[in-house]
Design an enzyme around this catalytic site. Structure first.
Site, short mmCIF file in Angstrom:
data_model
loop_
_atom_site.label_atom_id
_atom_site.label_comp_id
_atom_site.label_asym_id
_atom_site.label_seq_id
_atom_site.Cartn_x
_atom_site.Cartn_y
_atom_site.Cartn_z
N LYS A 104 24.58 58.50 -75.15
CA LYS A 104 23.30 58.85 -75.73
C LYS A 104 22.32 59.35 -74.69
CE LYS A 104 23.25 54.59 -77.86
NZ LYS A 104 22.55 53.41 -78.40
N GLY A 105 22.59 59.07 -73.42
CA GLY A 105 21.62 59.35 -72.36
C GLY A 105 21.12 60.79 -72.28
N ASP B 142 27.01 59.69 -61.71
CA ASP B 142 26.86 58.52 -60.85
C ASP B 142 28.20 58.24 -60.15
OD1 ASP B 142 25.12 56.31 -60.01
OD2 ASP B 142 26.27 55.02 -61.33
N GLU C 58 25.17 66.45 -69.22
CA GLU C 58 25.17 65.02 -68.92
C GLU C 58 23.81 64.61 -68.39
OE1 GLU C 58 26.08 62.06 -68.90
OE2 GLU C 58 28.19 61.73 -68.46
N ASP C 59 23.48 63.33 -68.53
CA ASP C 59 22.22 62.85 -67.99
C ASP C 59 22.33 62.62 -66.48
OD1 ASP C 59 23.92 60.65 -68.30
OD2 ASP C 59 22.42 59.36 -69.24
N LYS D 234 23.76 61.62 -58.41
CA LYS D 234 23.54 60.53 -57.46
C LYS D 234 24.79 60.42 -56.59
CE LYS D 234 21.72 56.63 -59.41
NZ LYS D 234 21.91 55.28 -60.01
N ARG E 202 14.39 54.76 -72.69
CA ARG E 202 14.85 56.13 -72.90
C ARG E 202 13.69 57.06 -73.26
NH1 ARG E 202 20.53 56.13 -73.18
NH2 ARG E 202 21.49 54.37 -74.25
N PHE F 246 18.53 52.65 -59.32
CA PHE F 246 18.74 52.69 -60.77
C PHE F 246 17.52 53.30 -61.43
CE2 PHE F 246 19.28 51.25 -65.11
CZ PHE F 246 20.62 51.58 -65.30
P1 IMP Z 1 29.19 57.17 -64.08
O1 IMP Z 1 30.38 57.04 -64.95
O2 IMP Z 1 29.09 56.04 -63.11
O3 IMP Z 1 29.07 58.52 -63.39
O4 IMP Z 1 27.91 56.97 -64.97
C1 IMP Z 1 27.60 57.80 -65.97
C2 IMP Z 1 26.75 57.13 -67.01
O5 IMP Z 1 26.22 55.86 -66.62
C3 IMP Z 1 25.57 58.01 -67.27
O6 IMP Z 1 25.86 58.96 -68.27
C4 IMP Z 1 24.47 57.01 -67.63
O7 IMP Z 1 24.47 56.79 -69.02
C5 IMP Z 1 24.85 55.74 -66.89
N1 IMP Z 1 24.09 55.60 -65.61
C6 IMP Z 1 24.53 55.81 -64.35
N2 IMP Z 1 23.57 55.63 -63.44
C7 IMP Z 1 22.46 55.32 -64.14
C8 IMP Z 1 21.09 55.03 -63.76
O8 IMP Z 1 20.67 55.04 -62.59
N3 IMP Z 1 20.26 54.73 -64.79
C9 IMP Z 1 20.64 54.72 -66.10
N4 IMP Z 1 21.89 54.99 -66.50
C10 IMP Z 1 22.79 55.29 -65.52
MG MG Z 2 23.43 54.66 -70.22
#
Ligand code: IMP
Ligand code: MG
Length: 180
Positions: free
Chosen positions: A42-43, A101, A97-98, A129, A165, A152
């Site tokens: 949803k981000g 990470d 994508e939001d 990030k 959000r 974060f």
């Molecule tokens: P990844 O799989 O670790 O790359 O994370 C991807 C998802 O985790 C993103 O689409 C976000 O929904 C959530 N996420 C990662 N880092 C953050 C953050 O700093 N704040 C809020 N949500 C995050």
């Molecule tokens: Mg999230």
């Protein structure tokens, strides 16, 4: 809500202006491609709504809902909660994508979408990030809004336990909020 924010990283104005720039680049790169723009829920919702309105070209929109996060840490377990409704076989697909990470979510999303045999598949993420990237993830984003430090962040669609959000900016959440 604002009192839970340690620092505003990106203001509404900064985000708006960067999305306008990305809109020009994407409109040029996807001219005559009639892309399917896929939002990862949803981000992405706020970014998605602002980004597609800066695409001055014909396109289709669709959504994929995946889940991987509990609190602030990735569980490493990604699954599809809701799949696309469009058939993307032979289509040019742009993932929105939001945040990129650890990369587990995008890695999973890309693998999932490639099985559907699109003509092309690219990634546009609002935030990157890189400090948190899992070394096993070799994937790179094709378009990045902003590179952010290892903190974060919430707001502009990003949540902590489904809250924040609706903040119009991207801010760093005070660590004491998720410490207790
Ligand atoms: P990844 O799989 O670790 O790359 O994370 C991807 C998802 O985790 C993103 O689409 C976000 O929904 C959530 N996420 C990662 N880092 C953050 C953050 O700093 N704040 C809020 N949500 C995050
Ligand atoms: Mg999230």
């Amino acid at each position: 809500m604002d009192e839970h924010i340690a620092q505003i990283l990106l203001t509404q104005e900064q985000i708006r202006s960067r999305i306008r720039e990305l809109g020009e680049i994407l409109s040029r790169d996807y001219a005559d491609k009639d892309p399917v723009v896929v939002g990862v829920l949803k981000g992405v919702v706020i970014f998605f709504a602002d980004m597609v309105r800066e695409l001055k070209i014909p396109c289709q929109v669709d959504f994929l809902c995946i889940s991987s996060y509990e609190g602030t840490e990735s569980t490493g377990q990604v699954r599809v909660k809701m799949d696309l409704s469009a058939d993307i076989r032979g289509r040019h697909v742009l993932i929105l994508e939001d945040i990129f990470d650890t990369g587990h979510s995008l890695d999973f999303t890309v693998t999932h979408l490639l099985r559907k045999q699109p003509a092309s598949l690219k990634i546009c993420t609002l935030l990157d990030k890189p400090a948190r990237r899992d070394p096993s993830v070799t994937l790179q984003a094709d378009y990045v809004g902003f590179t952010v430090p290892n903190a974060f962040v919430v707001g502009y669609g990003l949540d902590y336990e489904e809250h924040y959000r609706n903040l119009p900016y991207v801010g760093v959440l005070k660590p004491e909020i998720y410490a207790n």
